[in-house]
Design a protein around this motif. Sequence first.
Motif, PDB file in Angstrom:
ATOM      1  N   ILE A  17       0.854  -1.311  -0.051  1.00 52.72           N
ATOM      2  CA  ILE A  17       0.017  -0.006  -0.032  1.00 52.72           C
ATOM      3  C   ILE A  17       0.769   1.208  -0.003  1.00 52.72           C
ATOM      4  O   ILE A  17       1.651   1.520   0.907  1.00 52.72           O
ATOM      5  CB  ILE A  17      -0.833  -0.170   1.326  1.00 52.72           C
ATOM      6  CG1 ILE A  17      -1.787  -1.257   1.198  1.00 52.72           C
ATOM      7  CG2 ILE A  17      -1.764   1.410   1.170  1.00 52.72           C
ATOM      8  CD1 ILE A  17      -2.723  -1.271   2.379  1.00 52.72           C
ATOM      9  N   LEU A  18       1.071   2.197  -1.095  1.00 52.83           N
ATOM     10  CA  LEU A  18       1.632   3.304  -1.182  1.00 52.83           C
ATOM     11  C   LEU A  18       0.997   4.447  -0.622  1.00 52.83           C
ATOM     12  O   LEU A  18      -0.250   4.903  -0.928  1.00 52.83           O
ATOM     13  CB  LEU A  18       1.866   3.359  -2.578  1.00 52.83           C
ATOM     14  CG  LEU A  18       2.552   2.192  -3.518  1.00 52.83           C
ATOM     15  CD1 LEU A  18       2.685   2.646  -4.899  1.00 52.83           C
ATOM     16  CD2 LEU A  18       4.201   1.871  -2.918  1.00 52.83           C
ATOM     17  N   ASP A  19       1.519   5.148   0.162  1.00 49.20           N
ATOM     18  CA  ASP A  19       1.261   6.536   0.844  1.00 49.20           C
ATOM     19  C   ASP A  19       1.792   7.386  -0.036  1.00 49.20           C
ATOM     20  O   ASP A  19       3.010   7.750  -0.203  1.00 49.20           O
ATOM     21  CB  ASP A  19       1.678   6.664   2.265  1.00 49.20           C
ATOM     22  CG  ASP A  19       0.905   5.867   3.459  1.00 49.20           C
ATOM     23  OD1 ASP A  19      -0.190   5.773   3.375  1.00 49.20           O
ATOM     24  OD2 ASP A  19       1.864   4.925   3.792  1.00 49.20           O
ATOM     25  N   ARG A  20       0.710   8.173  -0.707  1.00 50.14           N
ATOM     26  CA  ARG A  20       1.117   9.225  -1.779  1.00 50.14           C
ATOM     27  C   ARG A  20       0.434  10.671  -1.550  1.00 50.14           C
ATOM     28  O   ARG A  20      -0.612  10.326  -0.761  1.00 50.14           O
ATOM     29  CB  ARG A  20       0.868   8.768  -3.312  1.00 50.14           C
ATOM     30  CG  ARG A  20       1.713   7.511  -3.655  1.00 50.14           C
ATOM     31  CD  ARG A  20       3.276   7.884  -3.859  1.00 50.14           C
ATOM     32  NE  ARG A  20       4.145   6.868  -3.945  1.00 50.14           N
ATOM     33  CZ  ARG A  20       4.614   6.468  -5.047  1.00 50.14           C
ATOM     34  NH1 ARG A  20       3.807   6.824  -6.368  1.00 50.14           N
ATOM     35  NH2 ARG A  20       5.295   5.407  -5.019  1.00 50.14           N
ATOM     36  N   GLU A  21       0.948  11.603  -2.171  1.00 46.31           N
ATOM     37  CA  GLU A  21      -0.014  12.795  -2.100  1.00 46.31           C
ATOM     38  C   GLU A  21      -0.499  12.919  -3.516  1.00 46.31           C
ATOM     39  O   GLU A  21       0.320  12.594  -4.648  1.00 46.31           O
ATOM     40  CB  GLU A  21       0.787  13.999  -1.811  1.00 46.31           C
ATOM     41  CG  GLU A  21       0.818  13.980  -0.427  1.00 46.31           C
ATOM     42  CD  GLU A  21       1.501  15.573   0.043  1.00 46.31           C
ATOM     43  OE1 GLU A  21       2.226  16.051  -0.965  1.00 46.31           O
ATOM     44  OE2 GLU A  21       1.249  16.067   1.088  1.00 46.31           O
ATOM     45  N   ILE A  22      -1.807  13.369  -3.796  1.00 45.32           N
ATOM     46  CA  ILE A  22      -2.107  13.507  -5.141  1.00 45.32           C
ATOM     47  C   ILE A  22      -2.938  14.849  -5.165  1.00 45.32           C
ATOM     48  O   ILE A  22      -3.209  15.482  -4.085  1.00 45.32           O
ATOM     49  CB  ILE A  22      -3.498  12.391  -5.310  1.00 45.32           C
ATOM     50  CG1 ILE A  22      -3.908  12.233  -6.993  1.00 45.32           C
ATOM     51  CG2 ILE A  22      -4.638  12.599  -4.381  1.00 45.32           C
ATOM     52  CD1 ILE A  22      -4.723  10.869  -7.293  1.00 45.32           C
ATOM     53  N   THR A  23      -2.697  15.522  -6.529  1.00 40.59           N
ATOM     54  CA  THR A  23      -2.915  17.029  -6.591  1.00 40.59           C
ATOM     55  C   THR A  23      -4.389  16.905  -7.239  1.00 40.59           C
ATOM     56  O   THR A  23      -4.605  16.375  -8.320  1.00 40.59           O
ATOM     57  CB  THR A  23      -1.892  17.526  -7.348  1.00 40.59           C
ATOM     58  OG1 THR A  23      -0.622  17.532  -6.727  1.00 40.59           O
ATOM     59  CG2 THR A  23      -2.174  18.952  -7.494  1.00 40.59           C
TER      60      THR A  23
END
Length: 657
Positions: free
Chosen positions: A178-184
């Motif tokens: 499970i990748l923890d990312r930021e999305i714009t």
Amino acid sequence: MAQHVNITRRTFLSQTITGTALIALHPFSARAGTNQAHLRIMETTDLHVHVFPYDYYADRPSDAVGLARTAAHINNVRAQAHNSILVDNGDLLQGNPMGDYIAYERGMKDGDLHPIIAAMNTIGFDVSTLGNHEFNYGLDFLLKSLNGANFPIVSANVVKEMGRTPLADTTLIKPYVILDREITDGTGQKHPIKIGLIGFVPPQIMTWDRRHLEGNVQVRDIVDTARAYIPEMKEKGADLIIALNHSGISAAKHTEGMENASVPLAELDGIDALVTGHSHLVFPSPAFDGMAGVDAKNGLIHGKPTTMGGFWGSHLGLIDLMIERDGTEWRVVTSTVETRPISERNDEGALVPLVESDTAVVASVAKAHDETLAYVRRAVGKTATPLHSYFALVADDPSVQIVSNAQLWYLNDMLKGTIHDGLPLLSAAAPFKAGGRAGPDYFTDVAPGKVAIKNVADLYLYPNTIRAVRINGAQLKGWLERSAGIFLQVKVGGQDRPLINPDFPSYNFDIIDGVTYKIDVSQPPRFAPKGELMNATATRIIDLAYQGTPVTDNMEFIVATNNYRAGGGGSFPGADGSTIIFEGPDTNRDIIVRYIVEQGTVDPKADNNWTFAPLENTTVLFDTGPNAIKHLNELTSIQVEPAGEGPNGFARFRISL
């Protein structure tokens, strides 16, 4: 259910061969508002160690292959999007001479970096999964190769210690990430998002690579494994779940242990998108029209966006998602799916590149490339006969004959003094490079003279190991009936009907040397292209004889073959793993090398042990490589004449049966 937007024109223009790019916004980027975001999922699959745009078998550049070319599309997609993720769907480590060089010549010591992993690190993959060919060189080689990856590699259904349920298993590698990312979002605001990715491989690896896997790992069913893990991934916070399924698109109904399970997998709640592979096809594509649960135009399976990016780097699969934040959760609103090829054929049938290689990717494997060239150019002997596969599907053929000769030479020695010594020894071999989906250049073509390792690798593509099976006459006939399914049924007296079934892979067209037989293509096939029994009474194999004596059902034979076929690969009568009487440590390819070295000069002229049964006033059409015209005068068992151009750069020939 999420909507799907059908884009009727190419929304993005790929990088041109001059290196410039014209960028147009995808509609999702233009439309995304507050709490809405455009996410791009890029996929490669079935790379098979193809990094350079180079055909090592032909020893020449190729515009049809290479992750270095696919990387140009990846760079463009990233430049055109705030939010993207790049995944690979397996079959990385095996499939061309570079893979064999690393496995057999250079080796993988602790700390070594495999060239395909080096290239993927350079590009910056986010996640990969395992394909079935990852296991061809053994588990130690596999795990050492994976250790160099700067990205997680997941596979949920390959198990070291099996528990009561999949969640209690000890898997070979981590089942998911499970990748923890930021999305714009569309207004430029950043939000957290958790993207779950889970991988699967066909359970058939336990058959195909039994010698490496038996006693070391077990494999669970793809769909059952996914059904167990998806709720856990949701509980751990996954907002979106992407299945990396190294499995093809086939039947809609789930059956235990099915090889191509993408359709029933897509039906599971909780999966938001799928990337597929294994079958070396492109999706979306008209090739999948009419399949249950599949929208072949829009790239949907049970409404889930799905892609398959060809093979050897030929395409980049691309899923565009419009996602929306609802409170603290994200959901898919709509999607588009496409694939981007690295080359295409013009109106004249010539291959035209659409992108240039990424120089950083090329540089990352330059040393391994040079070492591979030296490896494949090493001479091992000579041939007095041209070794080509242009007519291997329609006539006995020297490129298949040399494989059979080498297998018989090896097994004859190995079986001396055993309880099987003295039984009739036969050999089964198939043409691996015979055009088909891989195009009009995909043929073996070795001129008389020196034979190098690259030529042997060209004759025998796969790192299979030698096997022998003991079967009876009825099984032998069934084996040949299964092979004869490659031919379409022909009406007696018919003119210019197509002969070859395009859905039948050439590697399942076994020629069995040591017996003589005819194939009557006016009769219906007994088996379907994938081996399913269609008509138990259908008979295409006639006049089957051993040393002039008709073969009866209770006669016994030893057949030299490979681990894939002997273990059940292709579903052939008499070859299901239970009839194996010899398992050799040597690869079929190494046996061919040793045979040529011992012989010095080989002269494997086709002995025409099989032919077509004559059909009065009947002609059929056969498509092959354009260079086949140079070898027409070598054919003695059939009447063949040129019949103009075939599709996609192939040459067409007419055969009088």
